[in-house]
Design an enzyme around this catalytic site. Structure first.
Site, PDB file in Angstrom:
ATOM      1  N   ALA A  24       0.972  -0.913   0.274  1.00  0.00           N
ATOM      2  CA  ALA A  24       0.035   0.103  -0.009  1.00  0.00           C
ATOM      3  C   ALA A  24       0.914   1.059   0.229  1.00  0.00           C
ATOM      4  O   ALA A  24       0.772   1.997  -0.281  1.00  0.00           O
ATOM      5  CB  ALA A  24      -0.602  -0.351   1.058  1.00  0.00           C
ATOM      6  N   ASP A  79      10.883  -2.416  -9.381  1.00  0.00           N
ATOM      7  CA  ASP A  79      12.387  -3.639  -8.468  1.00  0.00           C
ATOM      8  C   ASP A  79      13.595  -2.508  -8.597  1.00  0.00           C
ATOM      9  O   ASP A  79      13.919  -1.731  -8.851  1.00  0.00           O
ATOM     10  CB  ASP A  79      12.920  -4.102  -9.469  1.00  0.00           C
ATOM     11  CG  ASP A  79      13.437  -5.630  -9.309  1.00  0.00           C
ATOM     12  OD1 ASP A  79      13.544  -5.705  -7.443  1.00  0.00           O
ATOM     13  OD2 ASP A  79      14.759  -5.818  -9.193  1.00  0.00           O
ATOM     14  N   SER A  80      13.559  -2.498  -6.503  1.00  0.00           N
ATOM     15  CA  SER A  80      14.582  -1.750  -5.925  1.00  0.00           C
ATOM     16  C   SER A  80      15.120  -2.063  -4.912  1.00  0.00           C
ATOM     17  O   SER A  80      15.241  -3.602  -5.245  1.00  0.00           O
ATOM     18  CB  SER A  80      14.039  -0.742  -5.403  1.00  0.00           C
ATOM     19  OG  SER A  80      12.709  -0.754  -4.769  1.00  0.00           O
ATOM     20  N   ASP A 115      15.437   0.700   5.469  1.00  0.00           N
ATOM     21  CA  ASP A 115      15.127   2.569   5.303  1.00  0.00           C
ATOM     22  C   ASP A 115      15.724   2.557   7.042  1.00  0.00           C
ATOM     23  O   ASP A 115      16.676   3.209   7.102  1.00  0.00           O
ATOM     24  CB  ASP A 115      14.032   2.456   5.951  1.00  0.00           C
ATOM     25  CG  ASP A 115      13.402   3.467   4.661  1.00  0.00           C
ATOM     26  OD1 ASP A 115      14.140   3.214   3.442  1.00  0.00           O
ATOM     27  OD2 ASP A 115      11.877   3.667   3.833  1.00  0.00           O
TER      28      ASP A 115
END
Length: 202
Positions: A12, A74-75, A159
């Site tokens: 989401a 795509d990361s 992150d």
């Protein structure tokens, strides 16, 4: 008339990121939907050697299965001291797909004795858009360094251990708006705005 665009993801946060970027650019007439909004289809495994290859495969699969213009990304994270790894293996670096905590723990242990000045890294995102007569692949990069321990509870993936260049907080400490403005995916998605605007106009 509203044009639907499929984002080949069930995340989401990724869907909302593209919605915010479209709003910010003033592009109306596009409804963003995700994989949970369409009938299931066979999704090819991510076996490409590059982010671009994987993103394009996902976008082609989504468009072929649904007939709806499809955006896919795509990361991952490239770490200088690991010769660009984990790269396309970022989501399954620790073995289990999508176990963020295990991935972060493994990466930090691999960099345990690497000095601060050699902890350079970058988040990379390749985004692809496939529609009738449209095939576009773009790349965004977000440079930074790997910290010593996870900090912050926002974002996802790596992150909490990634510190964007020039800043003193991890990307998990940024607000969604701050992250959109700087992130690799935001940089890539903005490059697709002209093509998305064309779909909305068409």
């Amino acid at each position: 008339m509203t044009r639907r665009v499929l984002v080949a993801s069930r995340n989401a946060k990724k869907l909302n990121e593209l919605r915010r970027i479209l709003d910010e650019a003033g592009i109306a007439g596009i409804e963003i939907i995700g994989l949970n909004d369409v009938p299931p289809y066979d999704e090819a495994p991510e076996t490409g050697a590059t982010f671009e290859e994987n993103a394009l495969t996902k976008a082609h699969d989504g468009f072929a299965a649904t007939g709806i213009p499809c955006v896919a990304d795509d990361s991952g994270l490239e770490v200088d001291a690991l010769n660009g790894m984990p790269g396309v293996l970022s989501a399954r670096w620790s073995g289990a797909h999508g176990n963020d905590e295990a991935n972060n723990t493994l990466l930090l242990s691999q960099l345990g004795d690497v000095p601060d000045q050699r902890r350079g890294a970058r988040f990379v995102s390749a985004c692809a858009l496939v529609a009738d007569g449209v095939e576009e692949v773009v790349r965004g990069e977000w440079p930074g360094v790997i910290g010593r321990k996870p900090v912050g509870d926002g974002g996802f993936g790596y992150d909490p251990i990634f510190y964007p260049a020039g800043g003193d907080v991890s990307s998990a400490q940024l607000t969604p708006a701050e992250k959109d403005a700087a992130s690799h995916r935001g940089r890539a998605l903005r490059q697709l705005l002209p093509a998305l605007a064309g779909l909305a106009a068409g």
